[in-house]
Design a protein around this motif. Sequence first.
Motif, mmCIF file in Angstrom:
data_model
loop_
_atom_site.group_PDB
_atom_site.id
_atom_site.type_symbol
_atom_site.label_atom_id
_atom_site.label_comp_id
_atom_site.label_asym_id
_atom_site.label_seq_id
_atom_site.Cartn_x
_atom_site.Cartn_y
_atom_site.Cartn_z
ATOM 1 N N LYS A 116 1.044 -12.827 7.975
ATOM 2 C CA LYS A 116 -0.362 -12.695 7.055
ATOM 3 C C LYS A 116 0.005 -12.482 5.724
ATOM 4 N N ILE A 117 1.495 -11.902 5.198
ATOM 5 C CA ILE A 117 1.971 -11.533 3.909
ATOM 6 C C ILE A 117 2.670 -12.634 3.624
ATOM 7 N N LYS A 118 3.375 -13.302 4.415
ATOM 8 C CA LYS A 118 4.401 -14.291 4.082
ATOM 9 C C LYS A 118 4.195 -15.554 3.175
ATOM 10 N N PRO A 119 2.749 -16.043 3.400
ATOM 11 C CA PRO A 119 2.311 -16.928 2.601
ATOM 12 C C PRO A 119 1.902 -16.489 1.317
ATOM 13 N N THR A 120 1.187 -15.005 1.235
ATOM 14 C CA THR A 120 0.600 -14.681 0.217
ATOM 15 C C THR A 120 1.690 -14.532 -0.959
ATOM 16 N N LEU A 125 -10.623 -9.284 -0.652
ATOM 17 C CA LEU A 125 -10.422 -8.083 0.124
ATOM 18 C C LEU A 125 -9.013 -7.768 0.210
ATOM 19 N N PRO A 126 -8.772 -6.563 0.373
ATOM 20 C CA PRO A 126 -7.378 -5.823 0.409
ATOM 21 C C PRO A 126 -6.753 -6.456 1.776
ATOM 22 N N ILE A 127 -5.518 -6.553 1.608
ATOM 23 C CA ILE A 127 -4.559 -6.503 2.868
ATOM 24 C C ILE A 127 -3.686 -5.486 3.160
ATOM 25 N N ASP A 155 -1.141 12.049 3.497
ATOM 26 C CA ASP A 155 -1.047 10.927 2.771
ATOM 27 C C ASP A 155 -0.807 10.901 1.119
ATOM 28 N N HIS A 156 -0.008 10.055 0.901
ATOM 29 C CA HIS A 156 0.120 10.027 -0.677
ATOM 30 C C HIS A 156 0.256 8.467 -1.098
ATOM 31 N N TRP A 157 -0.959 8.054 -1.748
ATOM 32 C CA TRP A 157 -0.808 6.649 -2.040
ATOM 33 C C TRP A 157 -0.216 6.323 -3.550
ATOM 34 N N GLN A 158 0.692 5.499 -3.985
ATOM 35 C CA GLN A 158 1.096 5.228 -5.045
ATOM 36 C C GLN A 158 0.770 3.689 -5.215
ATOM 37 N N THR A 159 0.278 3.346 -6.440
ATOM 38 C CA THR A 159 -0.038 1.950 -6.914
ATOM 39 C C THR A 159 0.934 1.340 -7.957
ATOM 40 N N VAL A 160 1.464 0.304 -7.602
ATOM 41 C CA VAL A 160 2.354 -0.327 -8.736
ATOM 42 C C VAL A 160 1.767 -1.776 -9.016
ATOM 43 N N THR A 161 1.737 -2.079 -10.374
ATOM 44 C CA THR A 161 1.225 -3.368 -10.844
ATOM 45 C C THR A 161 2.625 -4.162 -11.467
ATOM 46 N N LEU A 162 2.609 -5.357 -10.672
ATOM 47 C CA LEU A 162 3.904 -6.060 -10.983
ATOM 48 C C LEU A 162 3.777 -6.625 -12.310
ATOM 49 N N LYS A 163 5.022 -6.453 -13.033
ATOM 50 C CA LYS A 163 5.245 -6.862 -14.368
ATOM 51 C C LYS A 163 5.777 -8.327 -14.226
ATOM 52 N N PRO A 164 5.824 -8.961 -15.300
ATOM 53 C CA PRO A 164 6.683 -10.476 -15.668
ATOM 54 C C PRO A 164 8.047 -10.324 -14.978
ATOM 55 N N GLY A 165 8.473 -11.013 -14.225
ATOM 56 C CA GLY A 165 9.608 -11.176 -13.662
ATOM 57 C C GLY A 165 10.023 -10.146 -12.659
ATOM 58 N N GLN A 166 9.103 -9.136 -12.202
ATOM 59 C CA GLN A 166 9.205 -8.451 -11.192
ATOM 60 C C GLN A 166 9.152 -8.742 -9.839
ATOM 61 N N THR A 167 9.980 -8.612 -8.853
ATOM 62 C CA THR A 167 9.764 -9.082 -7.417
ATOM 63 C C THR A 167 9.369 -8.086 -6.608
ATOM 64 N N LEU A 168 9.018 -8.527 -5.157
ATOM 65 C CA LEU A 168 8.751 -7.565 -4.187
ATOM 66 C C LEU A 168 9.852 -6.365 -4.057
#
Length: 490
Positions: A131-135, A169-171, A96-109
Amino acid sequence: MTDSNHDAVLQGNLERARVNADRRPDPAAPHPFKGRWSRRQWAHASVLTTIGVLLAAIVPGFSSVLDTHNGPQLQKMTLQLTLPKLSRRASKATDDHWQTVTLKPGQTLSGVFEELGIPYDQLARVMQHPKIKPTLRRLRPGTELSFNLPADGSVRAMRLEPGPGIGELPIELEFDGDALRERAVPVEITTRTVVLTGEVGKSLFASARKLGLGSAQINQLTDEMFKYDIDFDSDLSENDRFSVVVDQTWKNGVLVNTGPVLAATFTVDGKVKSAFRFMRDGKPEYFTPDGRSLKRPFIRMPIPYARLTSGFGGRNHPILGAFRMHKGVDYAAATGTPIQAAGDARVAFVGQQGGYGNVVILDHGGGKTTLYGHMSRFAKIHVGQRIAQGTVIGYVGSTGLATGPHLHYEFRVNGVHMNPLKMTLPPPAPLSGADLVAFKSETHRALEKIHEVEDVVFQLDDGSRVASTAPAAKATAKTTGKSAGKRSRG
């Protein structure tokens, strides 16, 4: 010498030479031990010893065979055992290798997926997950997204970390072939009772915020617990100390909530003032260590930290210019400053009255009433409404006869004007019986917590000591200038 003698001597010499030749060592034979080893002999011995130890350690039973060569021979058998295969989940956990990204202004999924090299078809499945679509519509800069990206280049899972728009809670979504499943993320919730302590410094508000207290806890200190005993505008100096006991709630190691103040102390001029929270008749109140209520029937200052500009008694009216009786006291404050009800009351009047401008009159029962004049506007109250002490009833202004924004505050008993600053009324009844026993039990925990941090003395009003025999806190030298209390919030 005769020939016969010469032959006899020669024969003897030859015999002795033959005997000596038999005794001489063979040059090819090893030298006999002469009492000590040479360096070469020591080196050979060390090598042989090392080889013997390694053989005894590596070859099972080697040393025992050497010792039991005369004993019974044991039959040995070697079996090949098949080890169970690791489960799929267990094998996955190893890479397992988890990598976290913090959204910047203007950045999309989609931009995040492209940056991480995640295939578009994976993004499409995420975008359609119920579950994700409305979020996704609520994603904003600062939202944290975590991805499990193993070394084989695939994407194993995606997690939306708690935050605004996501929730507490995390999703987490788990990719499994063509399937996309939501996975429950275990949540560890712990509650800790902690003591936050520090010096007042230049601003009590700023110092308390640095310790982790929010506006709600600071208001409890200043507007509920110590508002009768401490003038936060002038009594505190930078070196004065305070300690606060609160319950903090943590989820997965992250602080998510700080509860109300359970107990607090202020050390002012070397004297300790303390207050403890306790539920009486379903309502929170604050008490001294021996169970006497800190609440007073009336607040001395309906505006926290305002400046007294005119006292009770005769004076020259600032507008009319004539000597007149000033039937109340004036507190200067900025326009819009909230005005609180001095005590529990029923609203008797809301409206305008001549030179008073916008006025609220409260009936506290027993013939006692209070008047609040020159308001800029009223709060959402109406005649006949029951309100509690501290309820905001209006806001400072300069309506009526006023030279500037201030509150004119009057106190009347059976219609007779009294000086609000000199009124002494009996406090609420102290705790007794079962309530006092329960209070003592609850405050004991808070006392212990405070004593773990600071060595202070809790003194009763009669001068006796409670919960500690330690020497009183040292009075520190006053620094120049007073703490600005809440005025320093800006």
